[in-house]
Design an enzyme around this catalytic site. Structure first.
Site, PDB file in Angstrom:
ATOM      1  N   HIS A  63       0.819  -1.217   0.000  1.00 47.22           N
ATOM      2  CA  HIS A  63       0.000   0.000   0.000  1.00 47.22           C
ATOM      3  C   HIS A  63       0.853   1.268   0.000  1.00 47.22           C
ATOM      4  CE1 HIS A  63      -3.217  -2.903   1.565  1.00 47.22           C
ATOM      5  NE2 HIS A  63      -3.566  -2.538   0.353  1.00 47.22           N
ATOM      6  N   GLU A 107     -15.020  -0.154  -6.022  1.00 50.61           N
ATOM      7  CA  GLU A 107     -14.854  -1.570  -5.681  1.00 50.61           C
ATOM      8  C   GLU A 107     -16.052  -2.342  -6.238  1.00 50.61           C
ATOM      9  OE1 GLU A 107     -12.602  -3.758  -4.092  1.00 50.61           O
ATOM     10  OE2 GLU A 107     -14.180  -5.189  -4.576  1.00 50.61           O
ATOM     11  N   ASP A 157      -5.645  -1.122  -7.841  1.00 48.64           N
ATOM     12  CA  ASP A 157      -5.346  -2.069  -6.758  1.00 48.64           C
ATOM     13  C   ASP A 157      -6.228  -3.293  -6.976  1.00 48.64           C
ATOM     14  OD1 ASP A 157      -4.772  -3.380  -4.434  1.00 48.64           O
ATOM     15  OD2 ASP A 157      -5.752  -1.951  -3.112  1.00 48.64           O
ATOM     16  N   SER A 158      -5.845  -4.082  -7.961  1.00 54.86           N
ATOM     17  CA  SER A 158      -6.735  -5.145  -8.429  1.00 54.86           C
ATOM     18  C   SER A 158      -6.256  -6.517  -7.989  1.00 54.86           C
ATOM     19  CB  SER A 158      -6.767  -5.122  -9.958  1.00 54.86           C
ATOM     20  OG  SER A 158      -5.503  -5.503 -10.459  1.00 54.86           O
ATOM     21  N   THR A 159      -7.077  -7.513  -8.275  1.00 53.64           N
ATOM     22  CA  THR A 159      -6.649  -8.908  -8.191  1.00 53.64           C
ATOM     23  C   THR A 159      -5.819  -9.210  -9.442  1.00 53.64           C
ATOM     24  OG1 THR A 159      -8.702  -9.519  -9.281  1.00 53.64           O
ATOM     25  CG2 THR A 159      -8.695  -9.615  -6.878  1.00 53.64           C
ATOM     26  N   PRO A 164     -12.969 -11.631 -11.781  1.00 58.19           N
ATOM     27  CA  PRO A 164     -13.455 -10.253 -11.906  1.00 58.19           C
ATOM     28  C   PRO A 164     -12.371  -9.244 -12.300  1.00 58.19           C
ATOM     29  CG  PRO A 164     -14.006 -11.154  -9.711  1.00 58.19           C
ATOM     30  CD  PRO A 164     -13.246 -12.215 -10.455  1.00 58.19           C
TER      31      PRO A 164
HETATM   32  N1  AG3 Z   1      -4.318  -7.142  -4.579  1.00 63.51           N
HETATM   33  C1  AG3 Z   1      -3.178  -7.684  -5.259  1.00 63.51           C
HETATM   34  C2  AG3 Z   1      -2.966  -9.132  -5.036  1.00 63.51           C
HETATM   35  C3  AG3 Z   1      -2.064  -9.684  -6.062  1.00 63.51           C
HETATM   36  C4  AG3 Z   1      -1.557 -11.021  -5.728  1.00 63.51           C
HETATM   37  N2  AG3 Z   1      -0.942 -11.508  -6.867  1.00 63.51           N
HETATM   38  C5  AG3 Z   1       0.143 -12.245  -6.907  1.00 63.51           C
HETATM   39  N3  AG3 Z   1       0.673 -12.738  -5.832  1.00 63.51           N
HETATM   40  N4  AG3 Z   1       0.630 -12.441  -8.077  1.00 63.51           N
HETATM   41  C6  AG3 Z   1      -4.044  -6.688  -3.278  1.00 63.51           C
HETATM   42  C7  AG3 Z   1      -5.165  -6.018  -2.601  1.00 63.51           C
HETATM   43  C8  AG3 Z   1      -4.614  -5.223  -1.478  1.00 63.51           C
HETATM   44  N5  AG3 Z   1      -5.302  -4.015  -1.296  1.00 63.51           N
END
Ligand code: AG3
Length: 283
Positions: A63, A107, A157-159, A164
């Site tokens: 973050h 979100e 700040d994605s997956t 999704p």
């Molecule tokens: N989202 C990112 C997670 C990515 C994990 N990916 C990976 N290990 N390749 C984090 C959300 C935090 N606010």
């Protein structure tokens, strides 16, 4: 219960097991399977569809680096847009900048916000109640087609690009993202661990280079995003912003009066130095 575990299933051929000492939540939301549990090393942690998203112990690295690097490189960010970030950790770091007047967070999954408030309260640390916060529940890809404002900094700040999050790695999304930015605005993105996911970085930076005058990435090492440092995508039309002088960053950081545990102006500068195996994917 002590030998219960959760397995991260992101990679073919390599799995990470996390010991689980307590389960707080394990169920499907409208969008994904969401698990929050306690691990002896990382504290409370959240997985979405079998992928570690955030942990109490190491979230500060991710973050701080996705929020402070673009905001301090920009130098005068008043409006910030976060796509994703339901746990609230990014919102918390952005709002530490008193110069930020509005932070819009988009979100897709209300359950992520609700459950994070309940079980990971130190992530948002009150940020959802800040009057500068504008929380929108929508698909980020839809929001950027017609945003109510334009922004100085945009943080994705994605997956990962599965489920999704997939639309947030496509060229239409990046093209719309560019139109959300003010002149000289900066876009940063969560771009995976390049040792493990080289194509993800390559694809993003290729798209970004077609759209912006300057596109690259920078790095930060986050223990639970296993396999080496994570890449954070960087795009802006002002090519100088990637090479801000250390003394300028020092002065901005001092006057922002923000306490950090990973970010420092020298770390910011160093994060843009790319090892060959990473720069090969950035062009
Ligand atoms: N989202 C990112 C997670 C990515 C994990 N990916 C990976 N290990 N390749 C984090 C959300 C935090 N606010």
């Amino acid at each position: 219960m002590a030998d219960q575990k959760f397995t991260e299933t992101l990679y073919q051929g390599w799995q990470a097991d996390y010991r689980c000492d307590e389960v707080y939540f394990d169920s499907a939301t409208d969008h994904q399977r969401l698990v929050i549990f306690k691990n002896p090393i990382f504290g409370r942690m959240m997985m979405l569809d079998g992928v570690t998203q955030t942990t109490e112990a190491d979230e500060f690295i991710y973050h701080e680096m996705l929020a402070h690097v673009p905001i301090l490189a920009h130098g005068d960010a008043k409006k910030v847009l976060i796509i994703g970030g339901g746990d609230g950790g990014m919102l918390r770091e952005v709002l530490r900048h008193t110069s930020v007047e509005l932070c819009t967070m988009v979100e897709i999954d209300p359950s992520v916000v609700e459950l994070s408030k309940q079980y990971l309260p130190n992530h948002s640390a009150g940020a959802f109640d800040d009057p500068r916060t504008h929380l929108v529940f929508d698909d980020g890809a839809a929001f950027v087609k017609n945003p109510p404002h334009t922004y100085d900094v945009m943080i994705v700040d994605s997956t990962d690009p599965i489920g999704p999050g997939e639309v947030l790695f496509q060229d239409t999304f990046y093209a719309n993202a560019r139109r959300c930015l003010n002149p000289g605005g900066i876009l940063v993105t969560q771009n995976g661990v390049p040792f493990m996911q080289p194509d993800e970085l390559k694809n993003t930076v290729t798209h970004l280079k077609h759209l912006f005058a300057d596109a690259s990435c920078y790095l930060a090492t986050i223990p639970t995003y296993v396999g080496g440092p994570m890449a954070m995508g960087w795009a802006t039309d002002n090519a100088e912003l990637r090479h801000i002088d250390l003394d300028v960053l020092d002065a901005r950081f001092k006057s922002a009066e923000i306490k950090t545990r990973y970010y420092a102006p020298a770390v910011h500068k160093a994060a843009f130095a790319l090892p060959g195996y990473v720069s090969d994917n950035v062009g």
